[in-house]
Design an enzyme around this catalytic site. Structure first.
Site, PDB file in Angstrom:
ATOM      1  N   ASP A  48       0.972  -1.204   0.000  1.00  0.00           N
ATOM      2  CA  ASP A  48       0.168   0.078   0.099  1.00  0.00           C
ATOM      3  C   ASP A  48       0.769   1.124   0.023  1.00  0.00           C
ATOM      4  O   ASP A  48       0.324   2.198   0.522  1.00  0.00           O
ATOM      5  CB  ASP A  48      -0.917   0.024   1.159  1.00  0.00           C
ATOM      6  CG  ASP A  48      -1.984  -1.197   1.283  1.00  0.00           C
ATOM      7  OD1 ASP A  48      -2.399  -1.650  -0.097  1.00  0.00           O
ATOM      8  OD2 ASP A  48      -2.256  -1.723   2.308  1.00  0.00           O
TER       9      ASP A  48
ATOM     10  N   LYS B 109       1.925   2.217  -4.952  1.00  0.00           N
ATOM     11  CA  LYS B 109       2.463   1.585  -6.203  1.00  0.00           C
ATOM     12  C   LYS B 109       1.470   1.778  -7.431  1.00  0.00           C
ATOM     13  O   LYS B 109       2.174   2.299  -8.560  1.00  0.00           O
ATOM     14  CB  LYS B 109       2.758   0.046  -6.287  1.00  0.00           C
ATOM     15  CG  LYS B 109       3.638  -0.277  -4.993  1.00  0.00           C
ATOM     16  CD  LYS B 109       3.760  -1.688  -4.859  1.00  0.00           C
ATOM     17  CE  LYS B 109       2.404  -2.558  -4.041  1.00  0.00           C
ATOM     18  NZ  LYS B 109       2.061  -2.065  -3.012  1.00  0.00           N
TER      19      LYS B 109
ATOM     20  N   LYS C 217      -0.575   4.225  -8.100  1.00  0.00           N
ATOM     21  CA  LYS C 217      -0.254   5.635  -8.710  1.00  0.00           C
ATOM     22  C   LYS C 217       0.840   5.752  -9.314  1.00  0.00           C
ATOM     23  O   LYS C 217       1.014   6.355 -10.546  1.00  0.00           O
ATOM     24  CB  LYS C 217      -0.486   6.543  -7.558  1.00  0.00           C
ATOM     25  CG  LYS C 217       0.077   8.006  -8.015  1.00  0.00           C
ATOM     26  CD  LYS C 217       0.083   9.033  -6.797  1.00  0.00           C
ATOM     27  CE  LYS C 217       0.963  10.193  -7.557  1.00  0.00           C
ATOM     28  NZ  LYS C 217       1.053  11.335  -6.729  1.00  0.00           N
TER      29      LYS C 217
ATOM     30  N   ASN D 166      -5.720 -10.367  -3.804  1.00  0.00           N
ATOM     31  CA  ASN D 166      -5.284  -9.666  -2.731  1.00  0.00           C
ATOM     32  C   ASN D 166      -4.667  -8.265  -2.661  1.00  0.00           C
ATOM     33  O   ASN D 166      -4.654  -7.384  -1.800  1.00  0.00           O
ATOM     34  CB  ASN D 166      -4.121 -10.307  -1.929  1.00  0.00           C
ATOM     35  CG  ASN D 166      -3.171 -10.922  -2.749  1.00  0.00           C
ATOM     36  OD1 ASN D 166      -2.873 -10.467  -3.860  1.00  0.00           O
ATOM     37  ND2 ASN D 166      -1.954 -11.344  -1.985  1.00  0.00           N
ATOM     38  N   ALA D 167      -4.161  -7.753  -3.864  1.00  0.00           N
ATOM     39  CA  ALA D 167      -3.585  -6.631  -4.125  1.00  0.00           C
ATOM     40  C   ALA D 167      -4.722  -5.413  -4.322  1.00  0.00           C
ATOM     41  O   ALA D 167      -5.895  -5.890  -4.872  1.00  0.00           O
ATOM     42  CB  ALA D 167      -2.674  -6.433  -5.240  1.00  0.00           C
TER      43      ALA D 167
ATOM     44  N   ARG E 127      -5.731   0.398   8.407  1.00  0.00           N
ATOM     45  CA  ARG E 127      -4.309  -0.094   8.601  1.00  0.00           C
ATOM     46  C   ARG E 127      -3.563   0.459   9.556  1.00  0.00           C
ATOM     47  O   ARG E 127      -3.882   1.366  10.156  1.00  0.00           O
ATOM     48  CB  ARG E 127      -3.641   0.686   7.039  1.00  0.00           C
ATOM     49  CG  ARG E 127      -3.956   0.251   5.731  1.00  0.00           C
ATOM     50  CD  ARG E 127      -3.441   1.076   4.914  1.00  0.00           C
ATOM     51  NE  ARG E 127      -4.021   0.696   3.244  1.00  0.00           N
ATOM     52  CZ  ARG E 127      -4.078   1.400   2.373  1.00  0.00           C
ATOM     53  NH1 ARG E 127      -4.004   2.389   2.307  1.00  0.00           N
ATOM     54  NH2 ARG E 127      -4.595   0.872   1.344  1.00  0.00           N
TER      55      ARG E 127
ATOM     56  N   ASP F 153       2.332  14.627   2.065  1.00  0.00           N
ATOM     57  CA  ASP F 153       1.348  15.674   2.422  1.00  0.00           C
ATOM     58  C   ASP F 153       0.667  15.129   3.737  1.00  0.00           C
ATOM     59  O   ASP F 153       0.241  15.930   4.393  1.00  0.00           O
ATOM     60  CB  ASP F 153       0.315  15.822   1.351  1.00  0.00           C
ATOM     61  CG  ASP F 153      -0.391  14.363   0.794  1.00  0.00           C
ATOM     62  OD1 ASP F 153       0.474  13.787   0.314  1.00  0.00           O
ATOM     63  OD2 ASP F 153      -1.523  14.143   1.043  1.00  0.00           O
TER      64      ASP F 153
ATOM     65  N   SER G 140       5.846  12.284  -3.825  1.00  0.00           N
ATOM     66  CA  SER G 140       4.331  12.224  -4.265  1.00  0.00           C
ATOM     67  C   SER G 140       3.692  13.071  -2.851  1.00  0.00           C
ATOM     68  O   SER G 140       3.839  12.701  -1.674  1.00  0.00           O
ATOM     69  CB  SER G 140       3.648  10.931  -4.343  1.00  0.00           C
ATOM     70  OG  SER G 140       2.343  10.856  -4.534  1.00  0.00           O
TER      71      SER G 140
ATOM     72  N   GLY H 274      -0.007  13.887  -3.130  1.00  0.00           N
ATOM     73  CA  GLY H 274      -1.488  13.816  -3.274  1.00  0.00           C
ATOM     74  C   GLY H 274      -1.490  12.649  -4.070  1.00  0.00           C
ATOM     75  O   GLY H 274      -0.799  11.933  -4.817  1.00  0.00           O
TER      76      GLY H 274
HETATM   77  P1  GDP Z   1      -0.745   0.227  -3.638  1.00  0.00           P
HETATM   78  O1  GDP Z   1      -1.553  -0.831  -3.025  1.00  0.00           O
HETATM   79  O2  GDP Z   1       0.646   0.327  -3.255  1.00  0.00           O
HETATM   80  O3  GDP Z   1      -1.233   0.653  -4.943  1.00  0.00           O
HETATM   81  O4  GDP Z   1      -1.342   1.560  -2.704  1.00  0.00           O
HETATM   82  P2  GDP Z   1      -3.027   1.665  -2.266  1.00  0.00           P
HETATM   83  O5  GDP Z   1      -3.844   1.938  -3.388  1.00  0.00           O
HETATM   84  O6  GDP Z   1      -3.443   0.252  -1.573  1.00  0.00           O
HETATM   85  O7  GDP Z   1      -2.874   2.846  -0.913  1.00  0.00           O
HETATM   86  C1  GDP Z   1      -2.315   3.973  -1.444  1.00  0.00           C
HETATM   87  C2  GDP Z   1      -3.362   5.073  -1.349  1.00  0.00           C
HETATM   88  O8  GDP Z   1      -2.597   6.328  -1.106  1.00  0.00           O
HETATM   89  C3  GDP Z   1      -4.449   5.318  -2.344  1.00  0.00           C
HETATM   90  O9  GDP Z   1      -5.483   5.617  -1.802  1.00  0.00           O
HETATM   91  C4  GDP Z   1      -3.884   6.407  -3.018  1.00  0.00           C
HETATM   92  O10 GDP Z   1      -4.736   7.028  -3.963  1.00  0.00           O
HETATM   93  C5  GDP Z   1      -3.175   7.225  -2.016  1.00  0.00           C
HETATM   94  N1  GDP Z   1      -1.985   8.060  -2.473  1.00  0.00           N
HETATM   95  C6  GDP Z   1      -1.156   7.743  -3.270  1.00  0.00           C
HETATM   96  N2  GDP Z   1      -0.012   8.546  -3.281  1.00  0.00           N
HETATM   97  C7  GDP Z   1      -0.414   9.561  -2.451  1.00  0.00           C
HETATM   98  C8  GDP Z   1      -0.112  10.666  -1.904  1.00  0.00           C
HETATM   99  O11 GDP Z   1       1.100  11.174  -2.283  1.00  0.00           O
HETATM  100  N3  GDP Z   1      -0.812  11.389  -0.934  1.00  0.00           N
HETATM  101  C9  GDP Z   1      -2.014  11.251  -0.612  1.00  0.00           C
HETATM  102  N4  GDP Z   1      -2.592  11.940   0.135  1.00  0.00           N
HETATM  103  N5  GDP Z   1      -2.294   9.776  -0.910  1.00  0.00           N
HETATM  104  C10 GDP Z   1      -1.654   9.328  -1.809  1.00  0.00           C
HETATM  105  P1  IMO Z   2      -0.926  -4.065  -2.253  1.00  0.00           P
HETATM  106  O1  IMO Z   2      -0.543  -4.579  -3.510  1.00  0.00           O
HETATM  107  C1  IMO Z   2      -0.933  -4.686   2.204  1.00  0.00           C
HETATM  108  C2  IMO Z   2      -1.222  -8.678   3.508  1.00  0.00           C
HETATM  109  C3  IMO Z   2      -2.564  -9.199   4.275  1.00  0.00           C
HETATM  110  C4  IMO Z   2      -2.076 -10.095   5.418  1.00  0.00           C
HETATM  111  C5  IMO Z   2      -0.789 -10.897   4.584  1.00  0.00           C
HETATM  112  C6  IMO Z   2      -1.169 -12.135   3.848  1.00  0.00           C
HETATM  113  O2  IMO Z   2      -2.270  -3.371  -2.556  1.00  0.00           O
HETATM  114  O3  IMO Z   2       0.003  -3.386  -1.591  1.00  0.00           O
HETATM  115  P2  IMO Z   2      -2.704 -12.810   1.969  1.00  0.00           P
HETATM  116  O4  IMO Z   2      -4.286 -12.600   1.647  1.00  0.00           O
HETATM  117  O5  IMO Z   2      -1.857 -12.240   0.767  1.00  0.00           O
HETATM  118  O6  IMO Z   2      -2.363 -14.302   2.140  1.00  0.00           O
HETATM  119  O7  IMO Z   2      -2.588 -12.060   3.282  1.00  0.00           O
HETATM  120  O8  IMO Z   2      -0.458 -10.104   3.610  1.00  0.00           O
HETATM  121  N1  IMO Z   2      -1.497  -8.006   2.368  1.00  0.00           N
HETATM  122  C7  IMO Z   2      -1.442  -6.737   1.870  1.00  0.00           C
HETATM  123  N2  IMO Z   2      -0.933  -5.712   2.638  1.00  0.00           N
HETATM  124  N3  IMO Z   2      -1.256  -4.580   0.688  1.00  0.00           N
HETATM  125  C8  IMO Z   2      -1.285  -5.543  -0.181  1.00  0.00           C
HETATM  126  O9  IMO Z   2      -1.189  -5.544  -1.369  1.00  0.00           O
HETATM  127  C9  IMO Z   2      -1.426  -6.937   0.649  1.00  0.00           C
HETATM  128  N4  IMO Z   2      -1.864  -8.020   0.051  1.00  0.00           N
HETATM  129  C10 IMO Z   2      -1.700  -8.763   1.121  1.00  0.00           C
HETATM  130  O10 IMO Z   2      -3.149  -8.024   5.063  1.00  0.00           O
HETATM  131  O11 IMO Z   2      -1.260  -9.459   6.623  1.00  0.00           O
HETATM  132 MG    MG Z   3      -2.898  -1.503  -1.779  1.00  0.00          MG
END
Ligand code: GDP
Ligand code: IMO
Ligand code: MG
Length: 429
Positions: free
Chosen positions: A13, A16, A18, A38-39, A300, A328, A408, A410
């Protein structure tokens, strides 16, 4: 044009989705190499929000080929649903999405097994996403899994499905309706047939023709099956090595690795977390950063930037550069703790402990940095950031030993600053 890996430097999270969306403008192909639905990769395009789970984030760029590699585990129902979501939003999917014939298939009984395993009382739950990811990888490693190529062959699939369902019924101690699963999955097979490819071959031909590939990591290095905080990890190779095994592309074709990290850190699910901010401090970050899971909606866990962890993930992946996201979110803080070292039993340690006991013993050593208490949103270059924000980023760079190539501030595409002259700028062309 280069081939690069963009992956999570923490516990997932990091933002990535973005970054991949942004960088993919410069690439011909975006490939996912591990994990499954799961992602949750969030991309904002103006007011429109997309959460991509299984399909590479590059799909949102017209003309970019998205490919789901052999290292991914595919729930065909979830894939079809995600395709339909994109099509309804006006995104071209047909002809832009491929899926490896060697990717393993997730079945309903995998989710049932995960549920049973997570509800055991004799061991701690991992806090998984309940998508059947772990049990599907278990079948892959045990050499009894069913792959996309098998799903495409009706007779073969029928036999394999019956066999695997019988195994699972015995394990679960309850009936599994193999015929119903077979009928449902044959429907998915018909829908997915035009997408099926040989990933390694497709990428090798594309690379020979001069096409560039961006490999999109899911989860993060600290959730990697080998290098993460085992057993509180996911079941795949999220680190850079996974990009090669998960697509069939040799390491010699990879030109660079970019790590994505938040300006602080989060984790979803159970497991050790040395810099976790408990109570009000954690709550403030969660609120400001809207830190709720994109897939499960779970809050989280939030904490402070962990430089020893970054040094570790930088070493495991060989980062050329890193992106720092969500700067931010720290805008309102008076001062910001950054963990610069780990102490165990009063002694400073350099390496990452391998056991949960060791990880739980970590005492984080902090340095306090002054906050900037000004909005960073709207800055269009790193030079425009408040001086304390620039100092904070320089400190992360110095402590991690990796250049900050992009910042980043936002969620939107235009809230991003690539550092001029950085290695990252060169890699993304
Ligand atoms: P990923 O799994 O790595 O792609 O990340 P997620 O999408 O699960 O979580 C990142 C969250 O942060 C998302 O809601 C994005 O829209 C948000 N986000 C990404 N970059 C920024 C940033 O620089 N600032 C803020 N405030 N939000 C961001
Ligand atoms: P992205 O790609 C954050 C975590 C779960 C759990 C552990 C195992 O959005 O960053 P699983 O269902 O994969 O067997 O769960 O991994 N987990 C993540 N945490 N971001 C993710 O993906 C995740 N994918 C799995 O919360 O702790
Ligand atoms: Mg994510």
């Amino acid at each position: 044009m280069s081939n690069i890996i963009v992956l999570g430097a923490q516990w997932g999270d990091e933002g990535k989705g973005k970054m991949v969306d942004l960088f993919s403008e410069k690439f011909d192909i975006v490939a996912r190499y591990q994990g499954g639905h799961n992602a949750g990769h969030t991309v904002f395009i103006g007011e429109k929000k997309f959460v991509l789970k299984l399909i590479p984030s590059g799909i949102l760029r017209p003309g970019v080929q998205a490919i789901i590699g052999n290292g991914v585990v595919v729930d065909p129902g979830a894939l079809v649903q995600e395709m339909d979501m994109l099509i309804a939003a006006g995104i071209a999917v047909d002809g832009h999405l491929l899926v490896s014939n060697r990717a393993h298939v997730i079945f309903p009984f995998h989710r049932m097994i995960e549920k049973a395993s997570e509800s055991r009382t004799d061991r701690a739950a991992i806090g998984t996403t309940s998508r059947g990811i772990g049990p599907t990888y278990e079948d892959k490693i045990a050499r009894r899994g069913i792959r996309v190529a098998d799903l495409m062959d009706k007779a073969r699939f029928g036999d394999l499905c019956k066999l695997l369902a019988a195994d699972k019924a015995a394990l679960l101690g309850e009936p599994v309706d193999a015929a119903a699963i077979q009928a449902e999955y044959e429907g998915y097979a018909d829908r997915l047939r035009p997408l099926v490819c040989d990933c390694a071959y497709t990428l090798s031909v594309a690379m020979k023709a001069g096409k560039s590939v961006l490999f999109e990591g899911a989860q993060g290095t600290m959730l990697d099956i080998d290098h993460g905080t085992y057993p509180f990890v996911t079941s795949s190779s999220a680190a850079a090595g996974g990009a090669c095994t998960g697509t069939g592309v040799p390491p010699t074709k990879i030109d660079g690795v970019i790590g994505v990290s938040k300006a602080y850190i989060t984790r979803v699910g159970g497991g050790p977390f040395a810099t976790e901010a408990h109570g009000e401090a954690g709550e403030r970050i969660r609120k400001a950063g809207n830190e709720f899971g994109a897939v499960t909606g779970r809050p989280r866990r939030c904490g402070w930037f962990d430089a020893p962890l970054l040094r570790y993930t930088a070493a495991v992946n060989g980062f050329d550069s890193m992106v720092i996201t969500k700067v931010d979110v720290l805008d309102m803080l008076d001062e910001i703790p950054v963990c610069t070292g780990y102490k165990i039993d009063g002694e400073l340690v350099e390496s990452m402990p391998a056991t949960v006991d060791g990880l739980e013993k970590i005492e984080a050593v902090y340095e306090m940095l002054p906050g900037w208490r000004t909005s960073t949103r709207g800055a269009s270059s790193v030079d425009e950031l408040p001086v304390n924000a620039r100092n904070y980023l320089s400190f992360l760079e110095e402590q991690s030993g990796v250049e900050v190539g992009c910042v980043s501030v936002g969620p939107e595409r235009n809230e991003t600053m690539v550092v001029k002259g950085s290695r990252l700028e060169k890699l993304i062309g």
